[in-house]
Structures are given as C-alpha cells and as structure tokens.
Design an enzyme around this catalytic site. Sequence first.
Site, PDB file in Angstrom:
ATOM      1  N   THR A 197      -1.065   0.401   6.811  1.00  0.00           N
ATOM      2  CA  THR A 197      -0.677  -0.620   5.844  1.00  0.00           C
ATOM      3  C   THR A 197      -0.477  -1.945   6.564  1.00  0.00           C
ATOM      4  O   THR A 197       0.016  -1.976   7.684  1.00  0.00           O
ATOM      5  CB  THR A 197       0.610  -0.237   5.095  1.00  0.00           C
ATOM      6  OG1 THR A 197       1.045  -1.377   4.346  1.00  0.00           O
ATOM      7  CG2 THR A 197       1.718   0.197   6.035  1.00  0.00           C
ATOM      8  N   GLY A 198      -0.879  -3.017   5.925  1.00  0.00           N
ATOM      9  CA  GLY A 198      -0.750  -4.332   6.550  1.00  0.00           C
ATOM     10  C   GLY A 198      -1.892  -5.216   6.096  1.00  0.00           C
ATOM     11  O   GLY A 198      -2.577  -4.908   5.121  1.00  0.00           O
TER      12      GLY A 198
ATOM     13  N   THR B 140       0.865  -1.172   0.000  1.00  0.00           N
ATOM     14  CA  THR B 140       0.000   0.000   0.000  1.00  0.00           C
ATOM     15  C   THR B 140       0.903   1.224   0.000  1.00  0.00           C
ATOM     16  O   THR B 140       2.057   1.131   0.385  1.00  0.00           O
ATOM     17  CB  THR B 140      -0.857  -0.003   1.294  1.00  0.00           C
ATOM     18  OG1 THR B 140      -1.814  -1.042   1.212  1.00  0.00           O
ATOM     19  CG2 THR B 140      -1.595   1.295   1.513  1.00  0.00           C
TER      20      THR B 140
ATOM     21  N   GLY C  16      -5.162  -6.078   5.733  1.00  0.00           N
ATOM     22  CA  GLY C  16      -6.319  -5.227   5.903  1.00  0.00           C
ATOM     23  C   GLY C  16      -7.428  -5.806   6.758  1.00  0.00           C
ATOM     24  O   GLY C  16      -8.081  -5.081   7.511  1.00  0.00           O
TER      25      GLY C  16
ATOM     26  N   ARG D  78     -12.793  -8.427  -3.220  1.00  0.00           N
ATOM     27  CA  ARG D  78     -12.262  -8.220  -1.861  1.00  0.00           C
ATOM     28  C   ARG D  78     -11.882  -6.739  -1.674  1.00  0.00           C
ATOM     29  O   ARG D  78     -11.207  -6.156  -2.494  1.00  0.00           O
ATOM     30  CB  ARG D  78     -11.047  -9.108  -1.646  1.00  0.00           C
ATOM     31  CG  ARG D  78     -10.401  -8.964  -0.251  1.00  0.00           C
ATOM     32  CD  ARG D  78      -9.273  -7.948  -0.241  1.00  0.00           C
ATOM     33  NE  ARG D  78      -8.592  -7.910   1.044  1.00  0.00           N
ATOM     34  CZ  ARG D  78      -7.670  -7.003   1.365  1.00  0.00           C
ATOM     35  NH1 ARG D  78      -7.337  -6.076   0.513  1.00  0.00           N
ATOM     36  NH2 ARG D  78      -7.098  -7.032   2.539  1.00  0.00           N
ATOM     37  N   VAL D  79     -12.341  -6.170  -0.579  1.00  0.00           N
ATOM     38  CA  VAL D  79     -12.004  -4.781  -0.257  1.00  0.00           C
ATOM     39  C   VAL D  79     -11.227  -4.786   1.057  1.00  0.00           C
ATOM     40  O   VAL D  79     -11.630  -5.446   2.020  1.00  0.00           O
ATOM     41  CB  VAL D  79     -13.286  -3.930  -0.132  1.00  0.00           C
ATOM     42  CG1 VAL D  79     -12.970  -2.532   0.381  1.00  0.00           C
ATOM     43  CG2 VAL D  79     -13.994  -3.851  -1.488  1.00  0.00           C
ATOM     44  N   GLY D  80     -10.129  -4.062   1.089  1.00  0.00           N
ATOM     45  CA  GLY D  80      -9.299  -4.020   2.295  1.00  0.00           C
ATOM     46  C   GLY D  80      -9.640  -2.846   3.194  1.00  0.00           C
ATOM     47  O   GLY D  80     -10.715  -2.234   3.089  1.00  0.00           O
ATOM     48  N   ASP D  81      -8.705  -2.526   4.063  1.00  0.00           N
ATOM     49  CA  ASP D  81      -8.924  -1.457   5.043  1.00  0.00           C
ATOM     50  C   ASP D  81      -8.703  -0.059   4.462  1.00  0.00           C
ATOM     51  O   ASP D  81      -9.268   0.917   4.957  1.00  0.00           O
ATOM     52  CB  ASP D  81      -7.990  -1.646   6.248  1.00  0.00           C
ATOM     53  CG  ASP D  81      -6.520  -1.635   5.829  1.00  0.00           C
ATOM     54  OD1 ASP D  81      -6.189  -2.253   4.792  1.00  0.00           O
ATOM     55  OD2 ASP D  81      -5.701  -1.022   6.529  1.00  0.00           O
TER      56      ASP D  81
HETATM   57  N1  ASP Z   1      -3.800  -2.898   3.865  1.00  0.00           N
HETATM   58  C1  ASP Z   1      -3.781  -3.319   2.503  1.00  0.00           C
HETATM   59  C2  ASP Z   1      -4.971  -4.203   2.246  1.00  0.00           C
HETATM   60  O1  ASP Z   1      -5.241  -5.084   3.035  1.00  0.00           O
HETATM   61  C3  ASP Z   1      -2.540  -4.028   2.097  1.00  0.00           C
HETATM   62  C4  ASP Z   1      -1.263  -3.421   2.601  1.00  0.00           C
HETATM   63  O2  ASP Z   1      -1.258  -2.401   3.261  1.00  0.00           O
HETATM   64  O3  ASP Z   1      -0.191  -3.980   2.348  1.00  0.00           O
HETATM   65  O4  ASP Z   1      -5.611  -4.054   1.236  1.00  0.00           O
END
Ligand code: ASP
Length: 288
Positions: free
Chosen positions: A207-208, A157, A210, A185-188
């Site tokens: 970031t991480g 991200t 989600g 799929r939708v992340g954070d």
């Molecule tokens: N947070 C993002 C998601 O889950 C991915 C990421 O930050 O690496 O879509």
Amino acid sequence: MGWSLAVHGGAGPSKHRTYEAEEAHMTALLERGADMLDDGASALDVVTAMVRELEESGQHVDGKGASANSEGVYELDAAVMDGAARRAGAVAALVGFRAPILAARAVMEKTPHVLLAGQGAAAFCGRQGLEQVPDPAAYYTPAVKKALVQGELAHGTVGAVARDASGRLAAATSTGGLLNKLAGRVGDAPLIGSGTWADERVAVSCTGQGEFFIRAAVAADISARMRYGGQTLHAAAAGALADMEAQGGDGGLIAVDAAGNVTAPFVSEGMKRGIATSAGRFEVKTFR
Ligand code: ASP
C-alpha cells in the site's frame, strides 16, 4: 503446522485523527480469519474473505469507501495470487461492481488470463453474474473526503496475506487508488509483482503511492531478495521498501513467508494493520 495471517487498511492514515473503529473492525476480522485457518481453510480463501470484508466496511479507500476519479467515476483495482499454484487474477479500472476482489478471483479461476481492465473487465463481471452497483452515488461512501484531504495522504488500499496450516501462501489487495486520479489510471495493486505477489516463498500485499511501487516492483523484489540474496523476510521487505522510498514514494506492506514469519514495515506516518498467528501473536495497530 501452524498458520499466519496479516491484513492492512492502507498506509494513508494521518496523526490528525484516531482509528478506533477501523482497529475494532480489523480485530473482529482477524478473529474470523483465525477461526477459518484453525478449521483448515486455504490461505487463498482466507485472504479473499478478509479483503472482501474490508471492501464492504467502507472504512478504507477501496470498495465501498473508494473515492471517485477526476471525472467522478469509481474505478477500482484488485488482485489475488495463490502462491502454491502460482496462479493470479486481477482487475483494473473496474466500474460498476461491488466486490473487486471477487472479480479478480473470477479472472484467476474462470479465464486463461491474469488481468482484465476497463470495459472488458466489466463485461466479464457481468457475464459471471457478479453483484453490480446500480447507483454509485448512493452506494459509495468515500472513506477520505476530498475536502478532508489536507493532512491526510490521499490514497488507500486494503490487503491480506496468509500462510495456511498446509504451508500454502496467498495474497490479496483491493483499492480505490489515489484520490483525484485521472480516468484510466491503474496503480500497483492489480499489477502482479508490484503491489501483490505470492509464490512458494512469500506472500506480499503493498500500500502506498502506487507509481513508486510499480517502478520498484516491490512485491516481487521481496521474493527475489530472499531467493537470490538469501535474505530473511524482514530484511527483504525492508530492503525493497527502502528502494521504493529512495525513488521518492511512501507506503508500506504486509508479508508472510513459508516459515510463517510475518512483517509489516512502512515508511509512511502510519499503516492500519493487524497480525495473528497460531503461535498466539495478535496485534492491531495504526501507528508505530
Ligand atoms: N497503492 C494504491 C494505489 O496507488 C494506493 C494505496 O495503497 O494507498 O493505487
């Protein structure tokens, strides 16, 4: 009044490689952001510009560097939030447009809504005349190849947070999400309060993994810890991240508060990140 700026390129880096090119680009980007803030640009314009350049760099798992989902389609998420006005805009599972962060900003500025998803988001972007990606196979250059995923965390991200010289806070986040994610799929990142947040107190970009950030509502939790618990920015960010980690996730975040303090904690192996302030702080790092 001074300004503060932080950017990130995701919490997915691995110690199996180095990130000189990414760090050099981030250094140049921070210098540009610093010039904008010196010239009186708004936090909102600066975070939008920073994320737009990170999208276009192809160095991170977002924008040009995004990976396709399990059906071979590039679905992207992005959000922007203007803390001073408590306005927000986001797009989720957006297909076919080059600048997800500009799409998110258009949702904020041109509609009464906060989040547009899928086909409706794409139709809106088309009506706004936003630049399309006519040939995805030719345009996208995935920053993390599926074949290389071993040893690398399979997500990424980009984001930016800023406090401008007038004291306004803003946050922006853009992502390709998780590698091999399911279609839809939708992340954070585009979920206001989970991966992105800005109010009069704090601006946050996460970031991480989600799913874990969503379940811990990390970004809004930082503001709540400061507001109701009287915590400092550093304590609030560390506490919210620890709550996320306790659920089994990993990742990191960047955050800036109304006093211009900046924090960039992570519980992953690394997080590509840069910080600049008008007080002379300037650092770009990937690992500890
Ligand atoms: N947070 C993002 C998601 O889950 C991915 C990421 O930050 O690496 O879509």
